[in-house]
Design an enzyme around this catalytic site. Sequence first.
Site, PDB file in Angstrom:
ATOM      1  N   ASN A  25      44.913  30.319  41.233  1.00  0.00           N
ATOM      2  CA  ASN A  25      44.846  29.611  39.954  1.00  0.00           C
ATOM      3  C   ASN A  25      45.565  28.268  39.992  1.00  0.00           C
ATOM      4  O   ASN A  25      45.790  27.648  38.957  1.00  0.00           O
ATOM      5  CB  ASN A  25      45.418  30.484  38.833  1.00  0.00           C
ATOM      6  CG  ASN A  25      44.513  31.660  38.512  1.00  0.00           C
ATOM      7  OD1 ASN A  25      43.310  31.599  38.773  1.00  0.00           O
ATOM      8  ND2 ASN A  25      45.083  32.723  37.959  1.00  0.00           N
ATOM      9  N   LEU A  48      31.703  26.823  42.397  1.00  0.00           N
ATOM     10  CA  LEU A  48      32.986  26.402  42.974  1.00  0.00           C
ATOM     11  C   LEU A  48      33.883  27.587  43.248  1.00  0.00           C
ATOM     12  O   LEU A  48      34.792  27.516  44.073  1.00  0.00           O
ATOM     13  CB  LEU A  48      33.706  25.450  42.006  1.00  0.00           C
ATOM     14  CG  LEU A  48      33.064  24.099  41.772  1.00  0.00           C
ATOM     15  CD1 LEU A  48      33.732  23.411  40.591  1.00  0.00           C
ATOM     16  CD2 LEU A  48      33.175  23.248  43.029  1.00  0.00           C
ATOM     17  N   ASP A  54      49.595  34.347  34.787  1.00  0.00           N
ATOM     18  CA  ASP A  54      48.782  34.682  35.961  1.00  0.00           C
ATOM     19  C   ASP A  54      48.889  33.580  37.016  1.00  0.00           C
ATOM     20  O   ASP A  54      47.888  33.195  37.627  1.00  0.00           O
ATOM     21  CB  ASP A  54      47.326  34.924  35.554  1.00  0.00           C
ATOM     22  CG  ASP A  54      46.537  35.702  36.605  1.00  0.00           C
ATOM     23  OD1 ASP A  54      47.164  36.285  37.518  1.00  0.00           O
ATOM     24  OD2 ASP A  54      45.296  35.732  36.522  1.00  0.00           O
ATOM     25  N   LYS A  56      49.274  32.151  40.399  1.00  0.00           N
ATOM     26  CA  LYS A  56      49.054  32.593  41.775  1.00  0.00           C
ATOM     27  C   LYS A  56      48.259  31.498  42.468  1.00  0.00           C
ATOM     28  O   LYS A  56      47.671  30.638  41.793  1.00  0.00           O
ATOM     29  CB  LYS A  56      48.322  33.938  41.805  1.00  0.00           C
ATOM     30  CG  LYS A  56      47.000  33.962  41.049  1.00  0.00           C
ATOM     31  CD  LYS A  56      46.357  35.330  41.144  1.00  0.00           C
ATOM     32  CE  LYS A  56      45.078  35.391  40.310  1.00  0.00           C
ATOM     33  NZ  LYS A  56      44.426  36.697  40.382  1.00  0.00           N
ATOM     34  N   THR A 109      48.584  39.604  38.028  1.00  0.00           N
ATOM     35  CA  THR A 109      48.296  40.172  39.334  1.00  0.00           C
ATOM     36  C   THR A 109      49.581  40.773  39.898  1.00  0.00           C
ATOM     37  O   THR A 109      50.599  40.097  39.974  1.00  0.00           O
ATOM     38  CB  THR A 109      47.762  39.064  40.264  1.00  0.00           C
ATOM     39  OG1 THR A 109      46.720  38.377  39.569  1.00  0.00           O
ATOM     40  CG2 THR A 109      47.222  39.625  41.554  1.00  0.00           C
ATOM     41  N   ASP A 125      43.331  28.038  34.892  1.00  0.00           N
ATOM     42  CA  ASP A 125      43.047  29.406  34.443  1.00  0.00           C
ATOM     43  C   ASP A 125      44.043  29.931  33.404  1.00  0.00           C
ATOM     44  O   ASP A 125      44.966  30.687  33.715  1.00  0.00           O
ATOM     45  CB  ASP A 125      42.981  30.365  35.645  1.00  0.00           C
ATOM     46  CG  ASP A 125      42.372  31.701  35.248  1.00  0.00           C
ATOM     47  OD1 ASP A 125      42.018  31.861  34.067  1.00  0.00           O
ATOM     48  OD2 ASP A 125      42.267  32.586  36.115  1.00  0.00           O
TER      49      ASP A 125
END
Length: 266
Positions: free
Chosen positions: A134, A13, A129, A131, A167, A147
């Site tokens: 995720n 996936l 994280d 973003k 990130t 995540d």
Amino acid sequence: EHILNNYEFHWGLGRGSFGKVFLASLPMKKERVAVKVIRKTPREDQKDMIKKEARILKVTSGSPFLCRGFAAFQTNQYAFLVMEYAGGGSLRNLLSIKHHLKKRHIIFYSAELICGLQYLHSLGIIHRDLKPENILLTCEGHMKIADFGVAAEGVFDHKTIGGKTGTNWYMAPEMLANKKYNAAIDWWSFGIILSEMATGRSPFDSYQDDVRSSMLTEKPVFPDWMSETLQDLLQKLLKKRPHKRLGVNGNIREHPLYKKISWEDV
Ligand code: ADP
Ligand code: MG
Ligand code: MG
């Protein structure tokens, strides 16, 4: 016999920096699941990270807007995290197809993200994280924050922690500057994501020098055609000073952008 042998693996996936995620199912059940497979290394901190992600996946079932976990197990070589399958792809995927979204969709999606994020924070967990990669969509078109691999636990109230992770593009100024931080970092990332939903880009990427230094010093730039209400919300989310940031400062649910949302029904 190992529990792993009960699962039938179908296809991949997606992948991130830490794991590969597969669509899988149990032969006796129709329901499909997503299984994150992480190759184990002898490093002790990786062991802790996997344990933490599994631990968080146990409590995400409290919100419909967080990806929930069903099981976790391991073999000598791999760790497996079994999660609910979000069949609508990631928000990154959606943005790469649509470029940017209509205002009413932005309101709908972001209201769901607010609920998920507030629930996560109420448990003392900060995501770290957030973003579009995720954030996943279900087949029915609902948001699922996923995540929790680099999330931090035990961050209640006025506690602050350190450690750079996540990130760069979505990283709050205080983390970029190696300062201590709290849940306000997630609201910054949420602000960048919201801008991306609205315009297809970061409000800092029009600056000549790199995005990182403009996030520390420059004001976010929005196109003229963006509604004033949305600009107002984004300005309040993208405050450099974390304690002034909407989300931790004031009730984001009461912002005029959400005046038509009845939060009880979200
Ligand atoms: P990493 O920690 O390596 O970044 P993620 O948990 O973000 O791993 O998963 C990597 C990718 O796999 C995601 O960006 C998404 O495309 C896909 N994915 C992850 N979890 C699911 C899920 N529950 N349902 C569907 N796809 C998923
Ligand atoms: Mg990821
Ligand atoms: Mg991860």
